[in-house]
Design an enzyme around this catalytic site. Structure first.
Site, PDB file in Angstrom:
ATOM      1  N   LYS A 145      -1.809  -2.047  38.986  1.00 38.25           N
ATOM      2  CA  LYS A 145      -1.795  -1.193  37.751  1.00 38.25           C
ATOM      3  C   LYS A 145      -0.238  -1.356  37.547  1.00 38.25           C
ATOM      4  CE  LYS A 145      -2.201   2.941  35.844  1.00 38.25           C
ATOM      5  NZ  LYS A 145      -2.501   4.786  36.336  1.00 38.25           N
TER       6      LYS A 145
ATOM      7  N   HIS B 137       4.666   3.179  38.379  1.00 40.24           N
ATOM      8  CA  HIS B 137       5.002   3.537  37.068  1.00 40.24           C
ATOM      9  C   HIS B 137       6.414   3.759  36.719  1.00 40.24           C
ATOM     10  CE1 HIS B 137       0.978   4.918  38.360  1.00 40.24           C
ATOM     11  NE2 HIS B 137       0.747   5.123  37.105  1.00 40.24           N
TER      12      HIS B 137
ATOM     13  N   GLU C 127       6.398   9.508  40.110  1.00 40.67           N
ATOM     14  CA  GLU C 127       5.484   8.475  39.114  1.00 40.67           C
ATOM     15  C   GLU C 127       4.924   9.520  38.290  1.00 40.67           C
ATOM     16  OE1 GLU C 127       4.381   5.106  40.498  1.00 40.67           O
ATOM     17  OE2 GLU C 127       5.870   4.853  41.929  1.00 40.67           O
TER      18      GLU C 127
END
Length: 255
Positions: free
Chosen positions: A171, A144, A87
């Site tokens: 996130k 991510h 990530e």
């Protein structure tokens, strides 16, 4: 309206987006110097990206450094993050080491928030999440993507799973392949705020996505990450904290 996360007097999810400065020093002296720089630059909170830290697998070293970071931050909240290689992090870690590190750190009383990767949550098991919850430490669950900006349903599904696992904040960091990807992420963020009760952080990484780091006030992304110097970004497209602060203040001031 999504709920707010309050950390040491900082209200994440209300008012302007909060500016977080990552500490990426490899050795203690560097980390502490960055902590001072972050405070002086006007960051709202600081993230210790411990995957950059050489002694990360010596838990005593980590705990001692945490004590000193705390002194340097003088009241600024501290987010603790080990970002894995997959990530965008600096080094790899086994699930067992990941769990042991976080177990150790959450019991020091020296971290105000923790970040755990979505794709690790399941393997870590429920117990770690339950412990984090029982200690009232806000949890960011993150995802991510360094290749692309997945389709909207995929991104919404990821946010949904984050909320299901108990994220206090979700996130998403993605990579745009064109301007449309950037605008799509921004629009998705705005819409997602109606679906989820957790605050959301999103960013479109790299040069193309810089705008997404600035307009959280419009899209509803509650936090943005800024670098402490031009040669020390923890992710592609980060702007310096001072510049970020000026722009965000301008964007959020009533005319």
């Amino acid at each position: 309206r999504c709920r707010m996360v309050r950390v040491k007097g900082l209200n994440i999810g209300s008012g302007r987006p909060k500016i977080c400065a990552p500490l990426i020093g490899a050795v203690r002296e560097e980390v502490l110097r960055e902590a001072v720089l972050a405070r002086e630059a006007g960051a709202d909170l600081v993230e210790w990206r411990v995957d950059h830290y050489r002694e990360v697998f010596s838990f005593d070293e980590v705990a001692e450094t945490l004590v000193l970071i705390h002194e340097m931050l003088d009241g600024l909240p501290l987010l603790f993050t080990f970002r894995t290689l997959a990530e965008g992090g600096e080094q790899d870690i086994s699930i067992r080491q990941y769990r042991d590190l976080y177990e150790h750190v959450i019991h020091t009383g020296l971290v105000d928030m923790v970040d755990i990767e979505l794709f690790k949550v399941e393997s870590l098991g429920k117990r770690l999440i339950e412990e984090i919850k029982s200690l009232n430490i806000p949890l960011i669950i993150s995802s991510h993507d360094f290749k692309e900006t997945p389709a909207d349903p995929v991104l919404l599904y990821r946010l949904n799973v984050m909320e299901h696992f108990g994220a206090d904040i979700g996130k998403l960091a993605v990579t745009p392949n064109n301007e449309r990807d950037v605008l799509r992420l921004m629009e998705l963020t705005r819409r997602a705020n109606a679906f989820f009760s957790m605050p959301i952080i999103t960013m479109s990484m790299g040069n193309l996505g810089k705008i997404s780091r600035l307009v959280g006030g419009t899209t509803g992304s509650v936090m943005t990450f800024g670098s402490l110097s031009s040669d020390s970004t923890s992710a592609p497209g980060q702007l310096p904290v001072k510049a970020l602060k000026q722009i965000i203040q301008l964007l959020n001031e009533p005319l």
